[in-house]
Design a protein around this motif. Structure first.
Motif, PDB file in Angstrom:
ATOM      1  N   LEU A  19      53.695  38.969  42.209  1.00 21.55           N
ATOM      2  CA  LEU A  19      52.474  39.319  42.085  1.00 21.55           C
ATOM      3  C   LEU A  19      51.602  38.433  42.968  1.00 21.55           C
ATOM      4  O   LEU A  19      50.633  39.074  43.688  1.00 21.55           O
ATOM      5  N   GLU A  20      51.793  36.882  42.818  1.00 24.00           N
ATOM      6  CA  GLU A  20      50.615  36.204  43.362  1.00 24.00           C
ATOM      7  C   GLU A  20      51.024  36.226  45.131  1.00 24.00           C
ATOM      8  O   GLU A  20      50.049  36.466  46.036  1.00 24.00           O
ATOM      9  N   LYS A  21      52.354  36.607  45.373  1.00 25.30           N
ATOM     10  CA  LYS A  21      52.658  36.702  46.711  1.00 25.30           C
ATOM     11  C   LYS A  21      51.855  38.101  47.379  1.00 25.30           C
ATOM     12  O   LYS A  21      51.365  38.253  48.469  1.00 25.30           O
ATOM     13  N   HIS A  22      51.706  38.953  46.761  1.00 24.60           N
ATOM     14  CA  HIS A  22      51.030  40.093  47.272  1.00 24.60           C
ATOM     15  C   HIS A  22      49.659  40.469  46.603  1.00 24.60           C
ATOM     16  O   HIS A  22      48.970  41.504  46.982  1.00 24.60           O
ATOM     17  N   ALA A  23      49.075  39.325  46.397  1.00 23.77           N
ATOM     18  CA  ALA A  23      47.667  39.456  45.922  1.00 23.77           C
ATOM     19  C   ALA A  23      46.729  39.370  47.121  1.00 23.77           C
ATOM     20  O   ALA A  23      47.125  38.561  48.257  1.00 23.77           O
ATOM     21  N   PRO A  24      45.552  40.276  47.342  1.00 18.37           N
ATOM     22  CA  PRO A  24      44.761  39.698  48.531  1.00 18.37           C
ATOM     23  C   PRO A  24      44.194  38.251  48.504  1.00 18.37           C
ATOM     24  O   PRO A  24      44.269  37.487  47.778  1.00 18.37           O
ATOM     25  N   ASP A  25      44.038  38.372  49.961  1.00 14.00           N
ATOM     26  CA  ASP A  25      43.669  36.766  50.273  1.00 14.00           C
ATOM     27  C   ASP A  25      42.574  36.101  49.629  1.00 14.00           C
ATOM     28  O   ASP A  25      42.417  34.835  49.627  1.00 14.00           O
ATOM     29  N   ALA A  26      41.675  36.897  49.272  1.00 15.25           N
ATOM     30  CA  ALA A  26      40.460  36.534  48.634  1.00 15.25           C
ATOM     31  C   ALA A  26      40.704  36.059  46.914  1.00 15.25           C
ATOM     32  O   ALA A  26      39.912  35.570  46.314  1.00 15.25           O
ATOM     33  N   GLY A  34      51.532  30.446  30.519  1.00 16.68           N
ATOM     34  CA  GLY A  34      52.178  31.725  30.171  1.00 16.68           C
ATOM     35  C   GLY A  34      51.206  32.647  30.546  1.00 16.68           C
ATOM     36  O   GLY A  34      51.530  33.869  30.266  1.00 16.68           O
ATOM     37  N   LYS A  35      49.977  32.385  30.953  1.00 14.85           N
ATOM     38  CA  LYS A  35      48.916  33.608  31.170  1.00 14.85           C
ATOM     39  C   LYS A  35      48.601  33.557  32.627  1.00 14.85           C
ATOM     40  O   LYS A  35      48.417  32.610  33.148  1.00 14.85           O
ATOM     41  N   LEU A  36      48.129  34.568  33.095  1.00 16.06           N
ATOM     42  CA  LEU A  36      47.775  34.855  34.423  1.00 16.06           C
ATOM     43  C   LEU A  36      46.223  34.518  34.309  1.00 16.06           C
ATOM     44  O   LEU A  36      45.549  34.632  33.512  1.00 16.06           O
ATOM     45  N   LYS A  37      45.865  33.650  35.474  1.00 11.65           N
ATOM     46  CA  LYS A  37      44.482  33.132  35.607  1.00 11.65           C
ATOM     47  C   LYS A  37      44.167  33.567  37.052  1.00 11.65           C
ATOM     48  O   LYS A  37      44.854  33.472  37.946  1.00 11.65           O
ATOM     49  N   VAL A  38      42.877  33.756  37.152  1.00  7.77           N
ATOM     50  CA  VAL A  38      42.255  33.941  38.497  1.00  7.77           C
ATOM     51  C   VAL A  38      41.524  32.814  38.813  1.00  7.77           C
ATOM     52  O   VAL A  38      40.506  32.501  37.989  1.00  7.77           O
TER      53      VAL A  38
END
Length: 193
Positions: A19-26, A34-38
């Motif tokens: 998921l992180e590899k394909h996230a937008p650059d911004a 164990g949790k996704l953080k922005v």
């Protein structure tokens, strides 16, 4: 018996990395407890603090570099993924490590600068502190803009830092072994907001 973080994870580390590899650059994604953080994008004062600290480190310990925005494997068993605002390590330390996420072994200090967002307390003051301690990073330097202070976490043992003195901006701060850098922090008052 207490359930492990892995049992309550939103996804596997592998799924996160995809998921992180394909996230937008911004967007900077982290995987903590164990949790996704922005992670919010840094503002100009945030960047200025990192550059000020980078300069201090280079002047006093030229054999080391403060790598800005370093991606690290953290937590017990390296199951977390965090973007440190800075990671102090020997010159060329990360050269040759495979993959995007570097191991924390050999990192002397990680740095986080609090951001102006609602998640900064949990992320920088709790979750990342615990993740870096579990990964046995010797020193975690938190530049707490909200409180106008540096918090120096050190002596990790059993997943927790044993020492955590706080110094207001303006104090002279001696970072402990193995960092051995003295910070005259008066300049940080210029970056407080």
């Amino acid at each position: 018996m207490t359930p492990s973080i892995e049992e309550h994870a939103q996804m596997t580390v592998e799924e996160f990395e995809h998921l992180e590899k394909h996230a937008p650059d911004a967007v900077k994604l982290e995987f903590i407890r164990g949790k996704l953080k922005v992670k919010p994008m840094p503002d100009q004062r945030h960047r200025a603090i990192v550059m000020w600290l980078l300069t201090q480190c280079m002047q006093q310990r030229p054999e080391l570099l403060l790598y800005p925005e370093q991606d690290l494997k953290v937590e017990a068993y390296r199951n977390g993924r965090a973007y440190a605002d800075g990671a102090l390590a020997p010159v060329d330390h990360f050269v040759g490590q495979e993959g995007m996420w570097a191991d924390t072994e050999g990192v002397l200090m990680v740095v986080e600068v609090t951001s102006k967002d609602s998640d900064t307390h949990l992320r920088d003051r709790v979750e990342k502190r615990d993740g870096y301690a579990a990964a046995d990073v010797p020193v975690y330097l938190l530049v707490d803009r909200d409180k106008g202070a540096l918090v120096v976490f050190s002596e990790p043992m059993n997943g927790a830092y044993q020492r955590c003195p706080t110094y207001p901006f303006g104090d002279t701060v001696r970072l402990p072994e193995p960092v051995n850098i003295t910070l005259a922090t008066e300049k940080l008052k210029d970056y407080a907001d």
